[in-house]
Structure formats: structure tokens, C-alpha cells
Design a protein around this motif. Structure first.
Motif, mmCIF file in Angstrom:
data_model
loop_
_atom_site.group_PDB
_atom_site.id
_atom_site.type_symbol
_atom_site.label_atom_id
_atom_site.label_comp_id
_atom_site.label_asym_id
_atom_site.label_seq_id
_atom_site.Cartn_x
_atom_site.Cartn_y
_atom_site.Cartn_z
ATOM 1 N N GLU A 104 0.771 -1.089 0.085
ATOM 2 C CA GLU A 104 0.231 0.003 0.105
ATOM 3 C C GLU A 104 0.972 1.230 0.047
ATOM 4 O O GLU A 104 0.235 2.237 -0.120
ATOM 5 N N SER A 155 -0.177 -3.940 7.103
ATOM 6 C CA SER A 155 -0.792 -3.928 5.716
ATOM 7 C C SER A 155 -2.477 -3.748 6.068
ATOM 8 O O SER A 155 -2.974 -2.777 5.203
ATOM 9 N N LEU A 185 -2.947 -0.091 7.062
ATOM 10 C CA LEU A 185 -2.712 0.819 5.702
ATOM 11 C C LEU A 185 -3.887 0.772 4.573
ATOM 12 O O LEU A 185 -4.222 1.593 3.893
ATOM 13 N N LYS A 186 -4.381 -0.405 4.501
ATOM 14 C CA LYS A 186 -5.461 -0.641 3.530
ATOM 15 C C LYS A 186 -6.730 0.139 3.699
ATOM 16 O O LYS A 186 -7.037 0.821 2.847
ATOM 17 N N ARG A 212 -5.951 3.590 3.205
ATOM 18 C CA ARG A 212 -6.048 3.714 1.563
ATOM 19 C C ARG A 212 -7.487 4.212 1.159
ATOM 20 O O ARG A 212 -7.693 4.945 -0.039
#
Ligand SMILES: *Cc1c(COP(=O)(O)O)cnc(C)c1O
Length: 394
Positions: A35, A232, A235-236, A239
Motif C-alpha cells: 500500500e 498492511s 494501511l489498506k 488507503r
């Protein structure tokens, strides 16, 4: 092909960085956390062949000085992937890096210096600002910092400069974190800060540099690796919010994670002696070759135990390095490992169980790939300097 052991015997005292291991660690991050864009924090290990290896895997550069900006250029990093963030940049520093990187302003007077410089050049530039936020890594309030500008002050200051546009923020609070939930919350807080700042005039957020923090395991008997999939996931989610909001580029910085384990320090046992019943192994370039283990012993000497809290990057924990003697097994003895300097501080391990080592043997010290060579007082006492090598397996 040269035999590795032979090479070490020939070149010790030296650091050997294993190219394969560096690449593996880079890919652990790039593959598991797609990401973001990763920057390599050059100060962790600025040895050019190491830097080249990391950037060839797709990392940009986190430069903490003019020379690190120039090193990054030399290693082939394009200027739009070099971020220069450090306190106390002078006009001379600004001049030397002009047009070669994105500059992260660290203070209000630096913003003015940058604006004046740009005006003299008759240019308009995008910059980032380092923010000391209204949150810390695990609490909801601000603490004073020598880095960046206080969030509160930023919101009270006019950030409209004729020749500057603030297009990004940089936050970095702590290193060596192994708690993924803590990092996830921190990223969330940083994102919200970016949203708040985006509303200010003079600011148009295009990148969020969440800084460092990604920890690595120094002692597998006591620590669990950071859950990268949790990072991850956090952060996804950001995002997704970013996709219909700021649409900013996400950046993470790391040094040690990619290079720490890839490096080993090798030095030669040049003497052994017994004093009042204690066995000493004397090696070449101990604290002046690899300082960190000596700092650990120094802290313990003064506090009675190895402190639990890290003093990064000088000290991480009591068992941050493992010691081996090449080719020796069994026949254990308890030794102090000391160096060849005329100071009693030159001790890198105390009361350590090791197979019996003889004069001429090679001592190996692990976890020497980050904050090793460049952080050590190589010039002290005019000893020969420990060398550095990138080891390539073919
Ligand atoms: C030193 C530093 C890093 C790298 O820290 P590691 O613990 O080696 O990953 C990242 N960001 C900033 C701002 C730093 O100063």
C-alpha cells in the motif's frame, strides 16, 4: 569463487553484509505491504553497495544530511524519491541539495529560509513539513521535541509563502516497534493530522510520510516479529479513506529492518589472559569497530542491569547481538571480550559463555548491519579501520 571463511580470515576486522539477506528483507516489506512507497533510511547503513542493493529493489531514500542526498543520487535514486529531513538545515545545505530532492522543513525559520532561497532563484517549489503532532506513539497528547514544528503552532501560523507550497507531512516519533496495533493506531492518527492540515491555506497534501518505527527482532527468544499483515491491513483501510479523500501518496521509512540481520562484524582474537580468575579474550577493534555492544555493557555497568528501554540507535536491548567463534564448538568457558584500546570501556561482552577461542580465531558478532560501522568511533586511538564488504553469493 572465494571461500567466505577464507575471505573473512583475510580481511577481519571487517563488516560483511549479505546481499541475499538484504534483498529478502526488502521483499518481505514490499510484498507484504504493497500500500505504500518505502524509503530506505540511509543513516542505518550508508555503505554505497548496501544502499545500491536496497534501492535496486525499489526503495526511495530517506536522507538525513546533504551527503546522504548526494549518496542517494549516486546510488541511482531519482530526485522525486529522495526526501531530505533533518533539523538545522543551513542556507549552504539548502543550496547543495537544491533541485535534487524533496526538502522537509523542520522549523518555522527554515520555512522562511527556504522561501527566501526560492525567491532568489526565482522558483516555486513543493516542500514537506515535519510535524511534532498532538499525539505520541501510545498517548493522546503532545510531548516536546527537537524535531519538527508543533502541530498547535502550525495551526496558529500563516503558512502562505509566495514561493513555497506545502504538499506533504513527515512524522516520526520512535524506532524499533514490534507492536503492530500500536503502529496501526499511529498511522491512523497521522492520516487524521494530514486531513486537518490539508484545510490550511498554503497546504495541499500530496504525500504523507508516516516515518519509521518498523521493528526487527534482535533476540528471537524474547521477541516476536512485527505482524506485517496487520500493518498492511491498517494501511489498506486508510488507503480506502484516502481514495475518496486526500488521494495522497503514502510513505514509510525503514533502515534497520532491511539491513540489521544481513550484517555481521568479524574480528580477530589476538590474545587471551586470566586475571584474578577471570578469562579475557582480547580482540582487534572492539568498541572502535562496533560500538553498540560496548554501549550495552556500559549501561549495565552503571545501572546494574541491561535497561529495558532502548536508547536508539545506540542501544536496543541487552541481548541485541550474538557472539560466535568461527569453527569452534563445545568446550565452553566464561569470558569477557575486550578490545585493544587503552580504556577500560573497551568491553563488548561480559561473563559470556563461549566455546574456547584461541589466538588467531575469528569472533563473529551478529546484528551488525544497521547502526554498526557508521556509528562507531573508527578513528579513536588511531587503530586501523575496520573495513566493509558486500558479500554476493553466486
Ligand atoms: C533513523 C530514522 C529512521 C529509521 O529508523 P530504523 O529504526 O532504522 O528503521 C526512519 N525515519 C527517521 C525520521 C529517522 O530519523
Amino acid at each position: 569463487m572465494v571461500d567466505k571463511q577464507e575471505f573473512i580470515f583475510q580481511h577481519a576486522p571487517c563488516y560483511l553484509y549479505e546481499e541475499n539477506l538484504i534483498k529478502e528483507r526488502c521483499h518481505a516489506l514490499l510484498d507484504k505491504i504493497p500500500e505504500v512507497e518505502f524509503l530506505y533510511s540511509i543513516k542505518a547503513n550508508p555503505f554505497l553497495p548496501v544502499l545500491k542493493t536496497v534501492v535496486s529493489q525499489g526503495f526511495g531514500a530517506d536522507a538525513a544530511s546533504v551527503n546522504e542526498v548526494l549518496l542517494a543520487r549516486k546510488a541511482g535514486v531519482s530526485k522525486d524519491r529522495i526526501y531530505y529531513s533533518a533539523p538545522g538545515k543551513t542556507v549552504q545545505d539548502i543550496k547543495k541539495v537544491w533541485g535534487k530532492c524533496t526538502i522537509i522543513a523542520d522549523s518555522f525559520s527554515e520555512l522562511e529560509r527556504l522561501n527566501r532561497y526560492a525567491e532568489n532563484q526565482n522558483e516555486y517549489i513543493n516542500i514537506g513539513v515535519r510535524v511534532n503532532p498532538n499525539f505520541s506513539m501510545n498517548r493522546e497528547f503532545a510531548t516536546s521535541s527537537q524535531f519538527g514544528m508543533d502541530e498547535e503552532q502550525i495551526f496558529e501560523t500563516d503558512l502562505c509563502f509566495l514561493h513555497l507550497k506545502i504538499t506533504g507531512i513527515h512524522v516520526h516519533l520512535r524506532s524499533q516497534i514490534l507492536d503492530a496495533d500500536m503502529l496501526g493506531r499511529y498511522y491512523h492518527n497521522c492520516y487524521r493530522l494530514a486531513e486537518r492540515m490539508n484545510k490550511l491555506s498554503g497546504v495541499e497534501i500530496q504525500f504523507i510520510n508516516f516515518g519509521g518505527g518498523i521493528g526487527t527482532v534482535y533476540d528471537a527468544t524474547k521477541e516476536t516479529p512485527l505482524a506485517l499483515e496487520k500493518i498492511s491491513y491498517a494501511l489498506k483501510r486508510l488507503r480506502a479513506r484516502n481514495g475518496c479523500g486526500l488521494r495522497a501518496k503514502f510513505i514509510l521509512e525503514t533502515g534497520r529492518f532491511v539491513v540489521c540481520h544481513a550484517g555481521t562484524y568479524y574480528t580477530r582474537i589476538v590474545d587471551r589472559k586470566i586475571s584474578c580468575g577471570k578469562t579475557y579474550l582480547i580482540v582487534q577493534n572492539a568498541m572502535n569497530g562496533f560500538l553498540r555492544p560496548a554501549i550495552a555493557e556500559l549501561l549495565k555497568e552503571n545501572t546494574g542491569t541491561f535497561p529495558l528501554k532502548g536508547q536508539e540507535p545506540l542501544y536496543t536491548s541487552g541481548s541485541q547481538c550474538e557472539f560466535f567463534i568461527l569453527g569452534r564448538k563445545g568446550n565452553d568457558e566464561t569470558v569477557d571480550i575486550v578490545g585493544n584500546l587503552c580504556t577500560a570501556l573497551d568491553v563488548i561482552a561480559k561473563d559470556l559463555m563461549l566455546p574456547r577461542g584461541e589466538i588467531g580465531d575469528i569472533l563473529a558478532v551478529s546484528n551488525a548491519g544497521s547502526y554498526g560501522c557508521s556509528l562507531s568511533p573508527l578513528l579513536f586511538s588511531s587503530q586501523m579501520r575496520s573495513k566493509e564488504f558486500l558479500w554476493k553469493e553466486n
